[in-house]
Every structure is written in structure tokens, then in C-alpha cells.
Design a protein around this motif. Sequence first.
Motif, mmCIF file in Angstrom:
data_model
loop_
_atom_site.group_PDB
_atom_site.id
_atom_site.type_symbol
_atom_site.label_atom_id
_atom_site.label_comp_id
_atom_site.label_asym_id
_atom_site.label_seq_id
_atom_site.Cartn_x
_atom_site.Cartn_y
_atom_site.Cartn_z
ATOM 1 N N ALA A 37 7.135 -40.923 20.281
ATOM 2 C CA ALA A 37 7.611 -40.523 22.211
ATOM 3 C C ALA A 37 6.917 -38.684 21.882
ATOM 4 C CB ALA A 37 8.667 -40.367 23.114
ATOM 5 N N GLU A 38 7.372 -38.329 23.398
ATOM 6 C CA GLU A 38 6.880 -36.315 22.804
ATOM 7 C C GLU A 38 7.528 -35.823 21.959
ATOM 8 O OE1 GLU A 38 7.206 -35.784 27.332
ATOM 9 O OE2 GLU A 38 6.737 -37.110 28.215
ATOM 10 N N ALA A 39 7.796 -36.426 20.588
ATOM 11 C CA ALA A 39 8.502 -35.329 19.689
ATOM 12 C C ALA A 39 7.404 -34.003 19.446
ATOM 13 C CB ALA A 39 9.446 -36.384 18.992
ATOM 14 N N ALA A 40 6.600 -34.783 18.946
ATOM 15 C CA ALA A 40 5.648 -33.502 18.001
ATOM 16 C C ALA A 40 5.009 -32.848 19.070
ATOM 17 C CB ALA A 40 4.053 -34.896 17.794
ATOM 18 N N HIS A 41 4.901 -33.271 21.081
ATOM 19 C CA HIS A 41 4.784 -32.375 21.698
ATOM 20 C C HIS A 41 5.824 -30.879 21.371
ATOM 21 C CE1 HIS A 41 2.478 -29.833 25.217
ATOM 22 N NE2 HIS A 41 4.275 -30.313 25.745
ATOM 23 N N GLY A 42 6.473 -31.505 21.691
ATOM 24 C CA GLY A 42 8.078 -30.450 22.059
ATOM 25 C C GLY A 42 7.869 -29.835 20.844
ATOM 26 N N HIS A 43 7.953 -30.272 19.486
ATOM 27 C CA HIS A 43 8.274 -29.778 18.006
ATOM 28 C C HIS A 43 6.327 -28.088 18.389
ATOM 29 C CE1 HIS A 43 11.232 -31.645 16.551
ATOM 30 N NE2 HIS A 43 10.590 -32.672 16.633
ATOM 31 N N PHE A 44 5.433 -29.096 18.638
ATOM 32 C CA PHE A 44 4.439 -28.075 18.696
ATOM 33 C C PHE A 44 4.966 -26.893 19.444
ATOM 34 C CE2 PHE A 44 1.214 -25.982 20.461
ATOM 35 C CZ PHE A 44 -0.305 -25.701 18.747
ATOM 36 N N ALA A 45 5.316 -27.068 21.031
ATOM 37 C CA ALA A 45 6.489 -25.823 21.942
ATOM 38 C C ALA A 45 6.803 -25.070 20.810
ATOM 39 C CB ALA A 45 6.131 -26.223 22.842
ATOM 40 N N GLU A 46 7.615 -25.388 20.022
ATOM 41 C CA GLU A 46 8.975 -24.984 18.951
ATOM 42 C C GLU A 46 8.269 -23.631 18.683
ATOM 43 O OE1 GLU A 46 12.408 -28.340 20.241
ATOM 44 O OE2 GLU A 46 11.453 -27.982 18.052
ATOM 45 N N VAL A 47 7.455 -24.706 17.736
ATOM 46 C CA VAL A 47 6.546 -23.190 17.176
ATOM 47 C C VAL A 47 5.734 -22.461 17.340
ATOM 48 C CG1 VAL A 47 5.081 -23.125 14.843
ATOM 49 C CG2 VAL A 47 6.071 -25.163 14.970
ATOM 50 N N GLN A 48 5.059 -22.271 18.674
ATOM 51 C CA GLN A 48 4.320 -22.048 19.465
ATOM 52 C C GLN A 48 5.434 -20.415 19.806
ATOM 53 O OE1 GLN A 48 3.252 -23.513 22.960
ATOM 54 N NE2 GLN A 48 1.445 -21.535 23.557
ATOM 55 N N ALA A 49 6.168 -20.984 20.615
ATOM 56 C CA ALA A 49 7.750 -19.856 20.792
ATOM 57 C C ALA A 49 7.869 -19.059 19.912
ATOM 58 C CB ALA A 49 8.237 -20.686 21.811
ATOM 59 N N ALA A 50 7.856 -19.638 18.341
ATOM 60 C CA ALA A 50 8.326 -18.825 18.040
ATOM 61 C C ALA A 50 7.860 -17.612 17.252
ATOM 62 C CB ALA A 50 9.073 -20.062 16.972
ATOM 63 N N GLY A 51 6.695 -18.520 17.437
ATOM 64 C CA GLY A 51 5.147 -17.521 17.113
ATOM 65 C C GLY A 51 4.937 -16.133 17.711
ATOM 66 N N ARG A 52 4.816 -16.553 19.307
ATOM 67 C CA ARG A 52 5.368 -15.597 19.944
ATOM 68 C C ARG A 52 6.319 -14.695 20.190
ATOM 69 N NH1 ARG A 52 3.298 -19.497 25.007
ATOM 70 N NH2 ARG A 52 0.981 -19.372 24.582
ATOM 71 N N ALA A 53 7.507 -14.730 19.930
ATOM 72 C CA ALA A 53 8.170 -14.343 19.368
ATOM 73 C C ALA A 53 8.373 -13.030 17.820
ATOM 74 C CB ALA A 53 9.728 -14.771 19.498
ATOM 75 N N CYS A 54 7.953 -13.769 17.008
ATOM 76 C CA CYS A 54 8.265 -12.693 15.854
ATOM 77 C C CYS A 54 6.643 -12.342 14.920
ATOM 78 C CB CYS A 54 8.749 -13.912 15.026
ATOM 79 S SG CYS A 54 10.223 -14.704 15.711
ATOM 80 N N GLU A 55 6.279 -12.152 16.207
ATOM 81 C CA GLU A 55 4.412 -11.697 15.496
ATOM 82 C C GLU A 55 5.033 -10.015 15.054
ATOM 83 O OE1 GLU A 55 1.791 -11.069 18.607
ATOM 84 O OE2 GLU A 55 1.328 -13.818 18.802
ATOM 85 N N GLY A 56 5.911 -9.620 15.571
ATOM 86 C CA GLY A 56 6.090 -8.027 14.496
ATOM 87 C C GLY A 56 7.676 -8.467 12.877
ATOM 88 N N GLY A 57 7.068 -9.572 13.040
ATOM 89 C CA GLY A 57 8.019 -9.391 11.410
ATOM 90 C C GLY A 57 9.408 -10.329 11.623
ATOM 91 N N TYR A 58 9.708 -10.982 10.496
ATOM 92 C CA TYR A 58 11.576 -11.359 9.853
ATOM 93 C C TYR A 58 11.511 -11.956 8.434
ATOM 94 C CZ TYR A 58 8.789 -15.663 9.176
ATOM 95 O OH TYR A 58 7.586 -16.764 9.008
ATOM 96 N N ALA A 59 12.448 -11.990 7.827
ATOM 97 C CA ALA A 59 13.231 -11.882 6.792
ATOM 98 C C ALA A 59 13.005 -13.226 6.795
ATOM 99 C CB ALA A 59 14.267 -10.864 6.380
ATOM 100 N N ALA A 60 12.498 -13.885 5.806
ATOM 101 C CA ALA A 60 13.197 -15.270 4.932
ATOM 102 C C ALA A 60 13.439 -15.481 4.018
ATOM 103 C CB ALA A 60 11.582 -16.120 5.384
ATOM 104 N N THR A 61 14.217 -16.299 3.421
ATOM 105 C CA THR A 61 14.828 -16.755 2.131
ATOM 106 C C THR A 61 14.341 -18.935 2.107
ATOM 107 O OG1 THR A 61 16.300 -15.511 2.379
ATOM 108 C CG2 THR A 61 17.039 -17.340 0.746
#
Length: 266
Positions: A166-190
Motif C-alpha cells: 500500500a502506501e507504507a513506502a511513501h510514509g516511510h520516505f516522508a518520515e526520513v525527509q522530516a528527520a533530515g530537515r529537523a537534524c541538519e545541525g547534527g545529532y549523536a548516534a550509537t
Amino acid sequence: MRAGRARRAAAGAVSGLALAVLATGCGAGRPTVIVVEEGGPAAELPVSDPADGPARKGRQAGPAQKGRPQEAPERLLVAQGDLLDHKVTPEAHDSAPAGVDRPECRDLARAVEGFLPAGRTGWARASVVAVASALPDDASEGQKRAAALDAASSTVTVVTLGSYAAEAAHGHFAEVQAAGRACEGGYAATVNGETFTVTRVVPHAAYGGDEALAYTVEAERDGEPYQTELMVVRKGGTLVNFHASRLSGEAQLAAPAIEAQVRKLG
């Protein structure tokens, strides 16, 4: 973003064949390398974590068509016969999902690791590295050592493909896009117990499919700077994650691998 993946792939390349930088990166004139071994068919694995993770975007498009028939991921994934002067190696292991200090960055961080979101109806992955030109018969020891060092630090481009209903791929893509916009200044990851700090996320041009996004992710580990390049493409109910990492220097996505994969998506 995982130096371990690049280290393992590069080590295999040194023992099996010499490599050289002869692929072109996502941008014009950007050199890249890719390695792969002949292997069995890409395996379809269960999702190890019920979360998400592809990357950021270059253009808009509507949701995936409902009820659209999907081909098996192995048939859609770039293969050895699709690329000249490259080695393509199918992989049977999934990425570990990254933990983050900022929840809004989770989907981007996981995409940077090549982890595709949960809910996949199919999955396939391959590594790609450019094959070096053969050294001349009279090559000096210095030339041989330089070729081996180039191979050991070669950029590995990993292509991960997942199918969704169904539309799951479109939804996942939008979630990554939103994360990219919110986190251009960086983050810490493990990831796998190893912590790194992303200092900057830089969007750049992307192409292919119904929508696409791409980033250069600049980071530090133990005080040493390094970078990963990421591109995510959605075509209907299929997501493709491209990420490139290198032990030293700049990691750049291999344009031949991207172009061959985009063509295969149709």
C-alpha cells in the motif's frame, strides 16, 4: 556510516583483487570506488527492529499506488550483469538500527546506517566497488603498495532495497525527509555499542523513482572526522537506500551503481 563495513569489504578486496578509484560520485566529477564478490542470491531477512529508517529528499511526489503489483526484491536489485568494471556482491545481513540522542533524528540516523523501516514484504542488499585496472607487468613495488592501499581505503557503496504494501513506502520516505530537515545541525548516534557525533547534514541533489533525497553526513568518531553519503529513492511501493562509507577521506556514492539501480526500478 559504519567504518567496520568498509573495513571488511576493503580487506576482502585487497586479498582478492586490486581496486582503483574509477567510478563517478553523485555530483559531477566526484570519483568513487566499489567492491563486490560473486555470491549467492541476496537473502530476504526478517526485520530485526520495528522501527524505520531511509533518508532525505530532492523532490516531491504522491503516495504509492494502492494494489500495485511488486516484483521480488532480488529481481529489482542491481546485480553483476548491470554494471561494467564493478564487482557486485549480494549480502545477507541487515544493518543494526541506530540509537540517537534526539528522537526526531531517528529515521535519518537509521537510514545513514542502511537500515530500512519495518513492515517490509521483501528485502535484498548488495555491495558495489569499482574494479581497478590491472597494473603493468613492470610495476614497481611502490606502485603495488599504493594500489593495495587504495583498495584498502576504497569507498564501498551499499544498496539496500525493500518492498512495502500500500502506501507504507511513501510514509516511510516522508518520515526520513522530516528527520533530515529537523537534524541538519547534527545529532549523536550509537550503533553496535559505538558512539559517533554527526556535526552537519548537508542536503544535495537526488534523482530517480517517484521521489528521491540525498545527504552528505559529516561526523566525528574519537575526534577523527569522516563522512558518509546517503541517497534514498522511492518507486511505487519500493524503497532503495544507497549509502557510501570509507575508512579515510571523503566517501562518495557511486554514480554507476545509482544509475543502474534507477534504471532497474523502471
